[in-house]
Design a protein around this motif. Structure first.
Motif, short mmCIF file in Angstrom:
data_model
loop_
_atom_site.label_atom_id
_atom_site.label_comp_id
_atom_site.label_asym_id
_atom_site.label_seq_id
_atom_site.Cartn_x
_atom_site.Cartn_y
_atom_site.Cartn_z
N TRP A 128 0.87 -1.19 0.00
CA TRP A 128 0.00 0.00 0.00
C TRP A 128 0.89 1.23 0.00
O TRP A 128 1.77 1.32 0.85
CB TRP A 128 -0.93 0.00 1.23
N PRO A 129 0.66 2.16 -0.92
CA PRO A 129 1.58 3.31 -1.04
C PRO A 129 1.75 4.09 0.27
O PRO A 129 2.85 4.57 0.57
CB PRO A 129 0.91 4.19 -2.11
N ASP A 130 0.69 4.18 1.07
CA ASP A 130 0.80 4.94 2.33
C ASP A 130 0.95 4.03 3.54
O ASP A 130 0.73 4.47 4.68
CB ASP A 130 -0.42 5.85 2.50
N GLY A 131 1.32 2.78 3.33
CA GLY A 131 1.51 1.86 4.46
C GLY A 131 0.19 1.30 4.96
O GLY A 131 -0.88 1.52 4.38
N GLY A 132 0.26 0.58 6.07
CA GLY A 132 -0.93 -0.04 6.65
C GLY A 132 -1.07 -1.50 6.24
O GLY A 132 -0.25 -2.04 5.48
N ARG A 133 -2.09 -2.10 6.78
CA ARG A 133 -2.30 -3.53 6.54
C ARG A 133 -3.77 -3.79 6.22
O ARG A 133 -4.65 -3.24 6.88
CB ARG A 133 -1.91 -4.33 7.77
N VAL A 134 -3.99 -4.65 5.24
CA VAL A 134 -5.34 -5.17 4.99
C VAL A 134 -5.33 -6.65 5.33
O VAL A 134 -4.39 -7.38 5.00
CB VAL A 134 -5.74 -4.96 3.51
N ASN A 135 -6.37 -7.08 6.03
CA ASN A 135 -6.61 -8.50 6.21
C ASN A 135 -7.95 -8.84 5.59
O ASN A 135 -8.95 -8.17 5.83
CB ASN A 135 -6.60 -8.88 7.70
N LEU A 136 -7.93 -9.90 4.79
CA LEU A 136 -9.17 -10.41 4.18
C LEU A 136 -9.51 -11.72 4.88
O LEU A 136 -8.63 -12.57 5.05
CB LEU A 136 -8.94 -10.70 2.70
N THR A 137 -10.76 -11.86 5.32
CA THR A 137 -11.18 -13.18 5.81
C THR A 137 -12.36 -13.65 4.99
O THR A 137 -13.35 -12.93 4.81
CB THR A 137 -11.52 -13.22 7.31
N LEU A 138 -12.24 -14.87 4.50
CA LEU A 138 -13.28 -15.50 3.68
C LEU A 138 -14.06 -16.44 4.57
O LEU A 138 -13.48 -17.28 5.27
CB LEU A 138 -12.63 -16.27 2.53
N ARG A 139 -15.39 -16.29 4.50
CA ARG A 139 -16.26 -17.03 5.41
C ARG A 139 -17.47 -17.60 4.68
O ARG A 139 -18.12 -16.90 3.90
CB ARG A 139 -16.78 -16.06 6.49
N VAL A 140 -17.80 -18.84 4.97
CA VAL A 140 -19.11 -19.40 4.60
C VAL A 140 -20.05 -18.99 5.72
O VAL A 140 -19.77 -19.28 6.89
CB VAL A 140 -19.04 -20.93 4.45
N VAL A 141 -21.13 -18.30 5.37
CA VAL A 141 -21.98 -17.69 6.41
C VAL A 141 -23.18 -18.56 6.74
O VAL A 141 -23.51 -18.78 7.91
CB VAL A 141 -22.42 -16.27 5.99
N ASP A 142 -23.92 -19.00 5.70
CA ASP A 142 -25.14 -19.77 6.01
C ASP A 142 -25.36 -20.92 5.02
O ASP A 142 -24.51 -21.18 4.19
CB ASP A 142 -26.37 -18.87 6.07
#
Ligand code: AKG
Ligand code: FE2
Length: 201
Positions: free
Chosen positions: A187-201
């Motif tokens: 990311w150009p300005d730093g930071g972190r993304v976390n993606l969580t994949l979920r089966v919901v129903d």
């Protein structure tokens, strides 16, 4: 794969995504965020969370004074954008080609953001794992056991690492102690993304 918990099903795949795959996914995530901007979630007890959040897929994870739940619309009223193919490909490779996730929760961690210890327990069927992808600055991730009082330990999750919580570890307590700013150029300005994949129903 690294085994961190004493119970099975918690698998850490360091560097599973190549730098070029991370770059493709980062631009796909930027498109999701353009369609469904990050918002500041509020806990049921009235404390704002330090992460910024949005989702893709049929459902988005949401919290406010009424509690934790999955909802079909962004706070703007629009449906969530589709989960990008680059993200679904990770699920297909590691979990299932037949049952795809209903939700991709996108968490944004700026400098001092963290996430307290919790379980991902708002889904209907804990037979499906939760799959987590880290993009950007490293995070000190804490994982415990099945009870809040169990001992916990930390591992550093870096950009491109993919974690699955399945089997006995599906309901393990986990959280983010802190982010190590400046550890990535995703990311150009730093930071972190976390993606969580979920089966919901
Ligand atoms: O940021 C992470 O690695 C974990 C996020 C998480 O636990 C969650 O969104 O439920
Ligand atoms: Fe979680």
């Amino acid at each position: 794969m690294q085994t961190v918990l004493d119970v099975g099903g918690f698998d850490v795949r360091k560097g599973w995504l190549s730098p070029s795959a991370q770059a493709v996914m980062a631009s796909d995530v930027a498109a999701v965020v353009a369609a469904a901007p990050f918002f500041a979630p509020m806990t049921p007890w009235g404390k704002p969370m330090s992460v910024r959040m949005t989702s893709a897929g049929k459902y988005g994870w949401f919290t406010d004074r009424r509690g934790y739940r999955y909802v079909e619309r962004h706070p703007s009223g629009s449906p969530w954008p589709p989960i990008p193919a680059s993200v679904l490909d990770v699920w297909r490779a590691l979990v299932s080609t037949e049952r795809l996730p209903d939700c991709c929760l996108v968490n944004w961690y700026g400098g001092t953001a963290r996430m307290g210890m919790h379980r991902d327990a708002d889904e209907t069927d804990f037979g499906w794992p939760v799959l987590s992808i880290s993009l950007g600055d490293p995070a000190v991730f804490r994982v415990g056991g099945l009870a809040r009082s169990d001992p916990s330990r930390t591992i550093v999750l870096e950009s491109g690492d993919v974690v699955t919580f399945g089997g006995p570890a599906r309901l393990a307590y986990h959280g983010i102690d802190r982010i190590r700013a400046g550890g990535s150029r995703v990311w150009p300005d730093g930071g972190r993304v976390n993606l969580t994949l979920r089966v919901v129903d």
